[in-house]
Structures are given as C-alpha cells and as structure tokens.
Design a protein around this motif. Sequence first.
Motif, PDB file in Angstrom:
ATOM      1  N   ILE A   1       3.360  -4.928  -4.094  1.00  0.00           N
ATOM      2  CA  ILE A   1       3.642  -3.553  -3.117  1.00  0.00           C
ATOM      3  C   ILE A   1       3.489  -2.312  -4.158  1.00  0.00           C
ATOM      4  CG2 ILE A   1       5.479  -2.615  -1.914  1.00  0.00           C
ATOM      5  CD1 ILE A   1       6.843  -5.299  -1.785  1.00  0.00           C
ATOM      6  N   ASP A   2       2.964  -1.398  -3.431  1.00  0.00           N
ATOM      7  CA  ASP A   2       2.604  -0.161  -4.220  1.00  0.00           C
ATOM      8  C   ASP A   2       3.576   0.880  -4.174  1.00  0.00           C
ATOM      9  OD1 ASP A   2       2.066   0.521  -1.622  1.00  0.00           O
ATOM     10  OD2 ASP A   2       0.003   1.409  -2.184  1.00  0.00           O
ATOM     11  N   ARG A   3       4.825   0.600  -3.362  1.00  0.00           N
ATOM     12  CA  ARG A   3       5.532   1.641  -3.003  1.00  0.00           C
ATOM     13  C   ARG A   3       6.874   1.788  -3.789  1.00  0.00           C
ATOM     14  NH1 ARG A   3       5.110   4.556   1.520  1.00  0.00           N
ATOM     15  NH2 ARG A   3       3.391   3.087   2.198  1.00  0.00           N
ATOM     16  N   VAL A   4       7.363   2.955  -4.049  1.00  0.00           N
ATOM     17  CA  VAL A   4       8.416   3.601  -4.851  1.00  0.00           C
ATOM     18  C   VAL A   4       9.628   4.166  -3.838  1.00  0.00           C
ATOM     19  CG1 VAL A   4       9.392   4.807  -6.701  1.00  0.00           C
ATOM     20  CG2 VAL A   4       7.268   3.455  -6.930  1.00  0.00           C
ATOM     21  N   PHE A   5      10.610   3.898  -3.991  1.00  0.00           N
ATOM     22  CA  PHE A   5      11.660   4.564  -3.114  1.00  0.00           C
ATOM     23  C   PHE A   5      12.459   5.568  -4.183  1.00  0.00           C
ATOM     24  CE2 PHE A   5      16.429   3.800  -1.391  1.00  0.00           C
ATOM     25  CZ  PHE A   5      16.418   5.188  -0.865  1.00  0.00           C
TER      26      PHE A   5
ATOM     27  N   LYS B   1      17.185   0.417   4.944  1.00  0.00           N
ATOM     28  CA  LYS B   1      16.765  -0.720   5.368  1.00  0.00           C
ATOM     29  C   LYS B   1      15.507  -1.320   4.807  1.00  0.00           C
ATOM     30  CE  LYS B   1      18.709   0.600   9.760  1.00  0.00           C
ATOM     31  NZ  LYS B   1      18.639   1.079  11.098  1.00  0.00           N
ATOM     32  N   GLY B   2      14.487  -0.413   4.323  1.00  0.00           N
ATOM     33  CA  GLY B   2      13.312  -0.727   3.825  1.00  0.00           C
ATOM     34  C   GLY B   2      13.645  -1.892   2.353  1.00  0.00           C
ATOM     35  N   LEU B   3      14.587  -1.185   1.848  1.00  0.00           N
ATOM     36  CA  LEU B   3      14.785  -1.996   0.606  1.00  0.00           C
ATOM     37  C   LEU B   3      15.011  -3.565   0.991  1.00  0.00           C
ATOM     38  CD1 LEU B   3      17.429   0.171  -1.531  1.00  0.00           C
ATOM     39  CD2 LEU B   3      15.157  -0.737  -2.163  1.00  0.00           C
ATOM     40  N   VAL B   4      15.788  -3.762   2.201  1.00  0.00           N
ATOM     41  CA  VAL B   4      16.229  -5.274   2.485  1.00  0.00           C
ATOM     42  C   VAL B   4      15.070  -5.685   2.876  1.00  0.00           C
ATOM     43  CG1 VAL B   4      17.615  -6.347   3.746  1.00  0.00           C
ATOM     44  CG2 VAL B   4      18.658  -4.217   2.997  1.00  0.00           C
ATOM     45  N   THR B   5      14.203  -4.986   3.739  1.00  0.00           N
ATOM     46  CA  THR B   5      13.074  -5.770   4.308  1.00  0.00           C
ATOM     47  C   THR B   5      11.867  -5.972   3.240  1.00  0.00           C
ATOM     48  OG1 THR B   5      12.310  -3.710   5.142  1.00  0.00           O
ATOM     49  CG2 THR B   5      13.694  -5.082   6.597  1.00  0.00           C
ATOM     50  N   GLY B   6      11.753  -5.600   2.125  1.00  0.00           N
ATOM     51  CA  GLY B   6      10.857  -5.655   1.008  1.00  0.00           C
ATOM     52  C   GLY B   6       9.673  -4.767   1.078  1.00  0.00           C
ATOM     53  N   ARG B   7       9.933  -3.470   1.572  1.00  0.00           N
ATOM     54  CA  ARG B   7       9.093  -2.556   1.490  1.00  0.00           C
ATOM     55  C   ARG B   7       8.765  -1.887   0.163  1.00  0.00           C
ATOM     56  NH1 ARG B   7       7.096   1.636   4.916  1.00  0.00           N
ATOM     57  NH2 ARG B   7       7.176   3.785   4.086  1.00  0.00           N
ATOM     58  N   TYR B   8       9.414  -1.905  -0.912  1.00  0.00           N
ATOM     59  CA  TYR B   8       9.180  -1.280  -1.992  1.00  0.00           C
ATOM     60  C   TYR B   8       9.348  -2.224  -3.311  1.00  0.00           C
ATOM     61  CZ  TYR B   8      11.247   2.540   0.845  1.00  0.00           C
ATOM     62  OH  TYR B   8      11.476   3.457   1.637  1.00  0.00           O
ATOM     63  N   GLU B   9       8.447  -1.755  -4.330  1.00  0.00           N
ATOM     64  CA  GLU B   9       8.477  -2.433  -5.581  1.00  0.00           C
ATOM     65  C   GLU B   9       9.479  -2.071  -6.627  1.00  0.00           C
ATOM     66  OE1 GLU B   9       6.541  -5.213  -8.314  1.00  0.00           O
ATOM     67  OE2 GLU B   9       6.416  -5.169  -6.036  1.00  0.00           O
ATOM     68  N   TRP B  10       9.649  -0.505  -6.340  1.00  0.00           N
ATOM     69  CA  TRP B  10      10.662  -0.085  -7.320  1.00  0.00           C
ATOM     70  C   TRP B  10      11.362   0.880  -6.354  1.00  0.00           C
ATOM     71  CZ3 TRP B  10      11.121  -0.057 -12.760  1.00  0.00           C
ATOM     72  CH2 TRP B  10       9.957  -0.667 -13.492  1.00  0.00           C
ATOM     73  N   ILE B  11      12.793   1.051  -7.028  1.00  0.00           N
ATOM     74  CA  ILE B  11      13.647   2.134  -6.732  1.00  0.00           C
ATOM     75  C   ILE B  11      13.958   3.071  -8.091  1.00  0.00           C
ATOM     76  CG2 ILE B  11      15.750   0.823  -6.758  1.00  0.00           C
ATOM     77  CD1 ILE B  11      16.750   2.383  -4.742  1.00  0.00           C
TER      78      ILE B  11
END
Length: 570
Positions: free
Chosen positions: A421-425, A336-346
């Motif tokens: 964004i500084d977060r990676v999934f 769900k975070g992918l869709v809402t823009g939580r991550y810069e990278w996966i």
Amino acid sequence: MSPTALPAAGPEHGHVTFLGAGPGDPGLLTLRAVEALSSADVLVAEHEVLDVIRTHARPGVSVVQTNADPSSVSPPGTGTPQLTVVDGTSTTAAVPAAARDAAHLVMEAARGGRRVVRAVSGDPGLDTYAAEEMLACAAAGVPFEVVPGVAAAVGVPAYAGVPLRDAEGADVRFVDARTASDRCWTEVGASDGTVVVSTTLDSVAAAAGELVSAGRKPDTPLTVTIAGTTTRQRTWAATLGTIAQTLKQAKVLPSPDGGRPVIAVVGERSTAARRDQLSWFESKPLFGWKVLVPRTKEQAASLSDQLRSYGAVPHEVPTIAVEPPRTPQQMERAVKGLVTGRYEWIAFTSVNAVKAVREKFEEYGLDARAFAGIKVAAVGEQTAKALVAFGVKPDLVPSGEQSAAGLLEDWPPYDPVFDPIDRVFLPRADIATETLVAGLIELGWEVDDVTAYRTVRASPPPAETREAIKGGGFDAVLFTSSSTVRNLVGIAGKPHNVTVIACIGPATAKTAEEHGLRVDVMAPEPSVHKLAEALADFGLKRRAAAVENGDPVTRPSERRPGARRRRSTT
C-alpha cells in the motif's frame, strides 16, 4: 502488603491514621504514608501540611483544616469548621461548634466507619499534641495506627548540608526553644556535642544567647535554615555571637514573618567551610528559580518534573487549548480506513495527535489492536511515549533531530515490491506546516493529510500571574515554539527584562526577538528536555561566576527594583 495494614474500619468508630508528613518536601513521604492517604475518606491537617499530602489523596476525599486562614476564622467558640473537597468541588459538612479542638475533630470525622488521616508536620512522635489526640481516640474506643515521618530536626539539616554526626562521633542533642527549661539550656551549654534547636526566626539570637550564657563559646559555628527541604529554603552560616548581626545584614530581620519556624544546628559540624562542600540541595543549578512553562498542561508535566530535579519551581501556564476539528468527517473516514487496510503507515507528529486518534478509537470501541499490520512513526521521544502508553510501539522514531525534517531523514522511500500500500495517514494540527507532507510525496508516498485537532489561544492566566510575568516575578520562561511566544505575549504580556528567556530553537528565538525579548538560552537541539538542560547549565554557570567573584548567589528576579525588600517579608 505492609505488615501494618489493618482490616476495614469498624462501622461505628472508623479508624484513624496519625501520619508524619515530614518537614515540607512531598518526596519525603514514606510508602506507607502514600498508601494510607490513597485510602483515606477524610484528611485532618494544618494548611501547610495539606499542601504536602493532598496530591496522594483520592479524588473526593474530605478535608478538615485545623488552622483555617486567620482572616476567615471566627472568634473562639463561634462559627463552624467546614469540610472541603480535594478535587476542587466544594461541599460542606457541619461540625458542632463545641468540637473545636483537633482531637474532637478527628473523632467526629471517624464516625460512621470512615478512615481518617490525621497528618502532622515532621513526625507524630515529636508533635506537641499528637499524643493527646491518640489518647483521646483510645479513650473513645477509636482504633488508630501511627505512620512515622521524617522529623524536621533531622531532615532539614540533611537538606542544608549539615551532617549531625561523622566518623569522629559526637553527642547530638535536640532542643525545642519554645519549651526548653533553664536546666535544659545548662545541660546542652555544658556539652561539646552538636545541638539542634527548633525555634523561630526572630528567636534565634535569644537561643544563641542562652547557649553562650550556659557555657558555649561565642565563636561556636551554627547554621540557621528556614523553609527547610522546600525550594524556598535558605540557610545562613554564622557563630553564636554573630548570628543576630548576620541576619540583620542579610535584611532578614526585622520582619513581619519573624515567627516562621527555623532549625539551627550548633557545633563544629556546621562550619561554613564544611557546608560549602556539602550543600547539595541549595546548590542545585536552578535552586529556587520560578520558571514559567507556557505549554498545555499535558505537555508541561514531564518538563516540570525535570525542572524540579534542578531545584526550580515550575509554574505551568497553558498558552494554547486543543479542540476537536470543526468538521470531524475527514477524521472519521481516516480512522475507518485504518481498520479496513487503507494505509501502510500512520505518522504522529505530536502528543496531541496521539490523543486525538486515541479518543476517536474509544468513540468507536477500538483499541491498540486496530494498528495491527500498520507501520507507526513518531516524531520524537515524547510522542513515542504517548504511543507506548496507548499500547503501540512505534516502528520509526528519528535517530537524529526530533522534528518533521528528522523524521523524513529516516523515512524509507516507497517501494512497490515491499510496500503493498502506498498511502500514509497523517493526523495533525490545523496549523501544522507542510514540510512532512511535501517530503513524503517526494519519497513516493500518497498522504492523507487530516486535521485531527485545532489549536486555539488559551484564556488569559489569573491577574496575579500576569503581573508576575510583566513585573519580573519569574526568573525564567521556556518557549517551546513560536506560537508559545506569540500566545503568551498575547494573553499575559511581555516578560520583564530581568527574566531569562530560553528558546527551543532558532525559529522560536527569532519570534521572541521580534517581540522585543532578549534570548539568553537556546537548546542545542529541538527538544524540550535539552532546553531544560540548557537552562540548568546557564544557571550553573551563573552560580559559579557569583561564587568565584565572591558575590552572593541570587536569582534573576532579585535584580528587579524592590525585589530584595519584598523577599525579606515573604
């Protein structure tokens, strides 16, 4: 569309395709044959032909075997042939006991508008009974077509490295020793052309004697090939006068399987010196090697294809099974975070991680468009291919080592100016190492380290496979991780000491040695395809050494006690 494509089968009589399955190599099926198989409702064929064609049949197609296993066949005139289903689920369809011959089986199968493929070995035009079956269809008003195949008498010599003609030209005669008349033997014996004889292993010497009696010189070269175009192919070079002794010395005869078909080529073009230069198939680096591939079935597919290109016979044994995480909530929040823009990278570190995310996407009705605006990293080529198949082109694939360390080498540090964004999934297995997480944190990124799937030890393989592993029935085994070593030994036992052990890297090799295994081959870099290449190079050097020393080229499994004796009877 093929110009031979026919309209839909009639509602009453159906339609029959008489199809040539070639001499044994499934790769020799024609495009038209594959097209016909993909639309067939019923397959009618001998057991060995079904093995060649069934992979191209659609799921659910019915199969009629015209020669069931002798141990399960009822006496003539009794019992009922059964229809089974290609995809493994069993159904039965009664066929009247009176309709025992193939022609009646074919027409019975075609009733009700069904499309029937009647497949024969080689080419239908050279099959003993195909013409009779075609005539029976014509008499009954059943429409049919013929799809030619590669005849064994032509295909087998090509795979044995024996050209039937060259620039000097020569007559080529084809003889079926089972039906050849005295006049036939006299004619080919008087000729100096090339003679291709279809016969059986225990009748080769008799056919050679017929040719000598008819005028051919005893020192005329010949080759004899059994199981042609398959990885079980073996070829012996001799002369008309020495072939009986050659087969005896090779411990090929006497044999309970002396009735197996062979192709013998008689003439100057089959000399041993020429064949040494032209034997392209049997000289493949791993020709005939039975190679154990202990990975999940999805992961093993491309590796098995590569091994086949080297002439090997891959045997896939899953050592791990992939299961969903015990607590799926973490994975659900991350998607769900992918869709809402939580991550810069996966970052995907395996094909299984791609599969896990894809399945979760499908569960929510999402597709590859959900990755819009997100940078995607893949740990290596196979993971990248899985992403491309999903519709996602990765932005980052390691330029060097295909591993977590290699990925970190190329991963950019976090830059607050360019990275909003500084977060990676990071979706990964439950037993993955912390190398990538620690490295990303060091580069300034925050990481959501999420268990996307669990890896558990697979069920033990069948008893026959376990015995082959422990008894030296495999020529080589490829270990692609330390867990494949531990799991294979745990579910099937330790490979025999004649088996060549190939490992993907130092850590895997260390685990293999800790389990008492001798490591013979190591990949130059941690890639399954480099591992297969390294094994092929090992096999090539082994073959070259045997040839240089004047020794017979054998497989590693033939070194175990009793292997030669068993080989002569299989």
